[in-house]
Design an enzyme around this catalytic site. Structure first.
Site, PDB file in Angstrom:
ATOM      1  N   GLU A 136       0.830  -1.204   0.000  1.00  0.00           N
ATOM      2  CA  GLU A 136       0.000   0.000   0.000  1.00  0.00           C
ATOM      3  C   GLU A 136       0.865   1.255   0.000  1.00  0.00           C
ATOM      4  O   GLU A 136       0.562   2.233  -0.697  1.00  0.00           O
ATOM      5  CB  GLU A 136      -0.936   0.017   1.215  1.00  0.00           C
ATOM      6  CG  GLU A 136      -1.883   1.205   1.189  1.00  0.00           C
ATOM      7  CD  GLU A 136      -2.752   1.318   2.435  1.00  0.00           C
ATOM      8  OE1 GLU A 136      -3.051   2.461   2.830  1.00  0.00           O
ATOM      9  OE2 GLU A 136      -3.125   0.285   3.006  1.00  0.00           O
ATOM     10  N   THR A 175      -3.672   2.979   5.441  1.00  0.00           N
ATOM     11  CA  THR A 175      -5.026   2.768   5.984  1.00  0.00           C
ATOM     12  C   THR A 175      -5.090   1.717   7.087  1.00  0.00           C
ATOM     13  O   THR A 175      -6.111   1.591   7.764  1.00  0.00           O
ATOM     14  CB  THR A 175      -6.005   2.342   4.870  1.00  0.00           C
ATOM     15  OG1 THR A 175      -5.596   1.087   4.330  1.00  0.00           O
ATOM     16  CG2 THR A 175      -6.078   3.394   3.777  1.00  0.00           C
ATOM     17  N   CYS A 205      -8.649   3.312   7.852  1.00  0.00           N
ATOM     18  CA  CYS A 205      -9.987   2.965   7.389  1.00  0.00           C
ATOM     19  C   CYS A 205     -10.887   2.526   8.544  1.00  0.00           C
ATOM     20  O   CYS A 205     -10.426   2.124   9.611  1.00  0.00           O
ATOM     21  CB  CYS A 205      -9.911   1.897   6.302  1.00  0.00           C
ATOM     22  SG  CYS A 205      -9.739   0.217   6.899  1.00  0.00           S
ATOM     23  N   SER A 234      -0.785  -6.318   7.548  1.00  0.00           N
ATOM     24  CA  SER A 234      -0.482  -5.218   8.462  1.00  0.00           C
ATOM     25  C   SER A 234      -1.569  -5.045   9.520  1.00  0.00           C
ATOM     26  O   SER A 234      -1.288  -4.914  10.712  1.00  0.00           O
ATOM     27  CB  SER A 234      -0.318  -3.915   7.668  1.00  0.00           C
ATOM     28  OG  SER A 234      -0.163  -2.804   8.527  1.00  0.00           O
TER      29      SER A 234
END
Length: 323
Positions: A136, A175, A205, A234
């Site tokens: 990401e 996120t 998020c 993660s």
């Protein structure tokens, strides 16, 4: 209540809710499944679609082929980009090679990409709070020219950070970070650079936040916390950290029930159980079943909120459904 013979030792399972699949993961998996239905096997997927071995293995069995680079994909087969997002150069290269491609990037990751671009267009230097090497992070940094984004991984790195113009600074975040750790980094960043522009809306998020809150709610009561998820995930790794910080006496990340070391259960009367955002619910059920074979299990849900988020599929794989 438990239907297990009473001679087994009692075990209370505090079952975190929400847990398991988030809307972005569910959407990404559906995209691969629909692509296979539409174009047949093989469909190539650049990087693991989500970070879970069981999900990846099931999709492999359906005909998905997982690769790390676009160069490994033939031009005559479709390719799906993973939920973690990709650098801008990847779809550009796919278009140059005239490939069919479907972007399964989580919409909440795409939101971070849009924010970074907006800050860049406004002439701001950007700090990305995240973990080096995570796909990401690679994808987000790859949205802009080299040098436009500086990665900060922890509070200690802020002291050495020297922006070109402290008055023109913004930050975004990965996120799937620890909410508390990120708040600490953000506070340090804002203390040193009071004018730094924050995200329009928090980047971590909803699913990451909710799963961490559920673990916090049960952590102090748990003699042992098990988090179902892959070591590459993660958000799953963060749940172990959050659980220990919340008071769990011990916490472990496991792929599945087979990974349990039953020696961990010595003296355990209360088990906290959750699953990362890319772990399927059947893995949770299998862990509870494994516990039932050894304990008189009582399951108590610990629900902090309910999730009803659904993300639409890309039109290229939803057209058959819409027709």
């Amino acid at each position: 209540m438990s239907d297990v013979p009473s001679h087994l030792p009692p075990l209370t399972v505090l079952l975190a809710a929400p847990r398991g699949f988030c809307a972005g993961v569910d959407r990404a998996i559906q995209i691969v499944e629909r692509a296979l239905e539409k174009w047949g096997a093989p469909v190539y997927v650049r990087h693991e679609i989500v970070h879970n071995k069981h999900v990846v293995d099931r999709l492999k069995n359906l005909g998905a082929v997982f690769v790390e680079e676009l160069s490994e994909c033939p031009t005559d087969r479709p390719v799906v980009f993973s939920a973690h997002g990709v650098p801008k150069s990847v779809p550009q290269e796919a278009a140059r090679r005239e490939m069919i491609y479907v972007d399964a990037t989580c919409p909440l990751v795409s939101k971070v990409h849009v924010e970074a671009q907006r800050h860049f267009d406004a002439g701001k230097e950007i700090v990305l709070i995240g973990h080096a090497g995570h796909p990401e992070v690679v994808g987000t940094m790859g949205q802009l020219p080299d040098g436009a984004i500086t990665l900060i991984q922890d509070v200690s790195e802020i002291a050495d950070f020297a922006p070109k113009d402290p008055a023109k600074l913004a930050f975004v975040t990965q996120t799937t970070l620890s909410v508390d750790d990120t708040a600490e980094i953000v506070a340090a960043l804002q203390a040193r650079f009071p004018n730094v522009s924050p995200p329009h809306k928090e980047d971590i998020c909803y699913a990451t936040t909710n799963r961490q809150e559920a673990v916090k709610a049960l952590g102090a009561q748990a003699d042992l916390l098990l988090v179902i998820g892959s070591k590459t995930s993660s958000n799953s790794i963060r749940l172990v950290e959050v659980g220990l910080r919340a008071g769990a006496k011990a916490a472990y990340l496991i792929d599945d029930a087979q990974a349990i070391d039953w020696a961990w259960f010595e003296g355990v009367r209360t088990l906290g159980l959750t699953a990362g955002a890319s772990a399927p619910e059947d893995l949770v059920e299998a862990v509870i079943a494994a516990c039932r074979s050894r304990f008189a299990v009582s399951v108590q849900p610990v629900e902090v909120t309910r999730e009803d988020v659904i993300f639409k599929l890309p039109r290229v794989v939803s057209q058959a459904e819409d027709a």
